[in-house]
Scaffold this motif. Structure first.
Motif, PDB file in Angstrom:
ATOM      1  N   ARG A  77       0.880  -1.269  -0.059  1.00 50.51           N
ATOM      2  CA  ARG A  77      -0.101  -0.178  -0.028  1.00 50.51           C
ATOM      3  C   ARG A  77       0.781   1.191   0.119  1.00 50.51           C
ATOM      4  NH1 ARG A  77      -3.238  -1.718   3.430  1.00 50.51           N
ATOM      5  NH2 ARG A  77      -2.100  -1.229   5.360  1.00 50.51           N
ATOM      6  N   VAL A  78       1.671   1.316   0.858  1.00 46.51           N
ATOM      7  CA  VAL A  78       2.817   2.552   0.991  1.00 46.51           C
ATOM      8  C   VAL A  78       3.510   2.629  -0.142  1.00 46.51           C
ATOM      9  CG1 VAL A  78       4.770   3.394   2.289  1.00 46.51           C
ATOM     10  CG2 VAL A  78       3.192   2.398   3.489  1.00 46.51           C
ATOM     11  N   PHE A  79       3.913   1.446  -0.922  1.00 46.26           N
ATOM     12  CA  PHE A  79       4.821   1.507  -2.058  1.00 46.26           C
ATOM     13  C   PHE A  79       3.980   2.036  -3.177  1.00 46.26           C
ATOM     14  CE2 PHE A  79       6.974  -0.084  -5.591  1.00 46.26           C
ATOM     15  CZ  PHE A  79       8.381  -0.043  -5.542  1.00 46.26           C
ATOM     16  N   ARG A  80       2.725   1.745  -3.434  1.00 47.41           N
ATOM     17  CA  ARG A  80       1.927   2.213  -4.441  1.00 47.41           C
ATOM     18  C   ARG A  80       1.756   3.726  -4.208  1.00 47.41           C
ATOM     19  NH1 ARG A  80      -0.815   0.454  -8.564  1.00 47.41           N
ATOM     20  NH2 ARG A  80      -1.048  -1.789  -7.917  1.00 47.41           N
ATOM     21  N   ARG A  81       1.408   4.172  -3.003  1.00 51.02           N
ATOM     22  CA  ARG A  81       1.227   5.356  -2.853  1.00 51.02           C
ATOM     23  C   ARG A  81       2.348   6.276  -3.112  1.00 51.02           C
ATOM     24  NH1 ARG A  81       0.885   6.207   3.082  1.00 51.02           N
ATOM     25  NH2 ARG A  81       2.815   6.795   2.876  1.00 51.02           N
ATOM     26  N   VAL A  82       3.561   5.718  -2.804  1.00 48.08           N
ATOM     27  CA  VAL A  82       4.978   6.552  -3.033  1.00 48.08           C
ATOM     28  C   VAL A  82       5.433   6.637  -4.361  1.00 48.08           C
ATOM     29  CG1 VAL A  82       7.444   6.692  -2.642  1.00 48.08           C
ATOM     30  CG2 VAL A  82       5.650   6.457  -0.624  1.00 48.08           C
ATOM     31  N   THR A  83       5.028   5.521  -5.186  1.00 50.35           N
ATOM     32  CA  THR A  83       5.743   5.273  -6.492  1.00 50.35           C
ATOM     33  C   THR A  83       4.731   5.191  -7.472  1.00 50.35           C
ATOM     34  OG1 THR A  83       5.913   2.801  -6.424  1.00 50.35           O
ATOM     35  CG2 THR A  83       7.562   3.727  -5.658  1.00 50.35           C
ATOM     36  N   GLY A  84       3.600   5.222  -7.229  1.00 52.10           N
ATOM     37  CA  GLY A  84       2.460   4.909  -8.332  1.00 52.10           C
ATOM     38  C   GLY A  84       2.254   3.429  -8.818  1.00 52.10           C
ATOM     39  N   GLU A  85       2.979   2.666  -8.348  1.00 53.13           N
ATOM     40  CA  GLU A  85       2.801   1.212  -8.781  1.00 53.13           C
ATOM     41  C   GLU A  85       2.852   0.128  -7.674  1.00 53.13           C
ATOM     42  OE1 GLU A  85       5.955   0.650 -11.766  1.00 53.13           O
ATOM     43  OE2 GLU A  85       7.526   1.258 -10.370  1.00 53.13           O
ATOM     44  N   SER A  86       2.368  -0.987  -8.038  1.00 52.56           N
ATOM     45  CA  SER A  86       2.725  -2.012  -6.907  1.00 52.56           C
ATOM     46  C   SER A  86       4.202  -2.627  -6.732  1.00 52.56           C
ATOM     47  CB  SER A  86       1.788  -3.138  -7.302  1.00 52.56           C
ATOM     48  OG  SER A  86       2.069  -3.845  -8.276  1.00 52.56           O
ATOM     49  N   PRO A  87       4.667  -2.962  -5.891  1.00 52.25           N
ATOM     50  CA  PRO A  87       6.194  -3.751  -5.732  1.00 52.25           C
ATOM     51  C   PRO A  87       6.171  -4.757  -6.973  1.00 52.25           C
ATOM     52  CG  PRO A  87       5.377  -3.471  -3.696  1.00 52.25           C
ATOM     53  CD  PRO A  87       4.185  -3.285  -4.545  1.00 52.25           C
ATOM     54  N   SER A  88       5.112  -5.578  -7.359  1.00 55.39           N
ATOM     55  CA  SER A  88       5.410  -6.627  -8.308  1.00 55.39           C
ATOM     56  C   SER A  88       5.398  -5.816  -9.639  1.00 55.39           C
ATOM     57  CB  SER A  88       4.167  -7.521  -8.288  1.00 55.39           C
ATOM     58  OG  SER A  88       3.925  -8.163  -6.975  1.00 55.39           O
ATOM     59  N   GLU A  89       4.636  -4.907  -9.870  1.00 56.09           N
ATOM     60  CA  GLU A  89       4.579  -4.130 -11.127  1.00 56.09           C
ATOM     61  C   GLU A  89       6.095  -3.419 -11.302  1.00 56.09           C
ATOM     62  OE1 GLU A  89       0.105  -2.663 -11.744  1.00 56.09           O
ATOM     63  OE2 GLU A  89       1.517  -1.419 -10.605  1.00 56.09           O
ATOM     64  N   HIS A  90       6.890  -2.905 -10.157  1.00 59.79           N
ATOM     65  CA  HIS A  90       8.267  -2.268 -10.284  1.00 59.79           C
ATOM     66  C   HIS A  90       9.059  -3.317 -10.732  1.00 59.79           C
ATOM     67  CE1 HIS A  90      11.467   0.316  -9.712  1.00 59.79           C
ATOM     68  NE2 HIS A  90      11.946  -0.750  -8.756  1.00 59.79           N
ATOM     69  N   ARG A  91       9.031  -4.526  -9.961  1.00 59.11           N
ATOM     70  CA  ARG A  91       9.867  -5.587 -10.309  1.00 59.11           C
ATOM     71  C   ARG A  91       9.824  -6.042 -11.882  1.00 59.11           C
ATOM     72  NH1 ARG A  91      10.292 -10.266  -6.173  1.00 59.11           N
ATOM     73  NH2 ARG A  91      12.046  -9.317  -5.403  1.00 59.11           N
ATOM     74  N   ARG A  92       8.696  -6.086 -12.480  1.00 56.91           N
ATOM     75  CA  ARG A  92       8.509  -6.536 -13.712  1.00 56.91           C
ATOM     76  C   ARG A  92       8.924  -5.314 -14.739  1.00 56.91           C
ATOM     77  NH1 ARG A  92       3.415  -8.524 -11.798  1.00 56.91           N
ATOM     78  NH2 ARG A  92       2.381  -6.651 -12.557  1.00 56.91           N
ATOM     79  N   SER A  93       8.864  -4.178 -14.360  1.00 59.67           N
ATOM     80  CA  SER A  93       9.458  -2.967 -15.240  1.00 59.67           C
ATOM     81  C   SER A  93      10.856  -2.743 -15.490  1.00 59.67           C
ATOM     82  CB  SER A  93       8.663  -1.714 -14.787  1.00 59.67           C
ATOM     83  OG  SER A  93       9.222  -1.198 -13.735  1.00 59.67           O
ATOM     84  N   VAL A  94      11.431  -3.551 -14.470  1.00 57.01           N
ATOM     85  CA  VAL A  94      12.908  -3.198 -14.326  1.00 57.01           C
ATOM     86  C   VAL A  94      13.661  -4.181 -15.477  1.00 57.01           C
ATOM     87  CG1 VAL A  94      15.140  -3.336 -12.945  1.00 57.01           C
ATOM     88  CG2 VAL A  94      13.016  -2.474 -11.922  1.00 57.01           C
TER      89      VAL A  94
END
Length: 95
Positions: A77-94
């Motif tokens: 929840r905090v990750f999405r609020r700060v970055t605009g994406e979920s942790p899993s989405e971030h991992r896939r985008s790298v």
């Protein structure tokens, strides 16, 4: 806070560490850093988590817990609020 970012810091804890009154410390921190101590710590934890998500294969929940969040749900929840994406989405985008 950066050296012990997994600690459950309170403003009282921080003020005792530096020897300033909590209200004065909070105002001085915002004046010097531009954000509250809580927000600074949260954003620091998210920066560390983003690095772990990009470079490792630890489960998302394990990363959240390792960075001081109380649960995987709170971390997400905090990750999405700060970055605009979920942790899993971030991992896939790298790459």
């Amino acid at each position: 806070m950066e050296r012990d970012s997994t600690r459950r810091w309170t403003l009282g804890d921080l003020s005792r560490e530096v020897g300033l009154a909590p209200g004065y410390l909070a105002a001085l921190f915002v004046q010097e850093v531009g954000v509250s101590p809580h927000r600074y710590l949260t954003e620091h934890r998210i920066r560390l988590a983003r690095h772990l998500l990009a470079t490792g294969d630890l489960p998302v929940t394990a990363i959240g817990l390792a960075e001081g969040f109380g649960s995987g749900q709170h971390f997400a929840r905090v990750f999405r609020r700060v970055t605009g994406e979920s942790p899993s989405e971030h991992r896939r985008s790298v790459p």
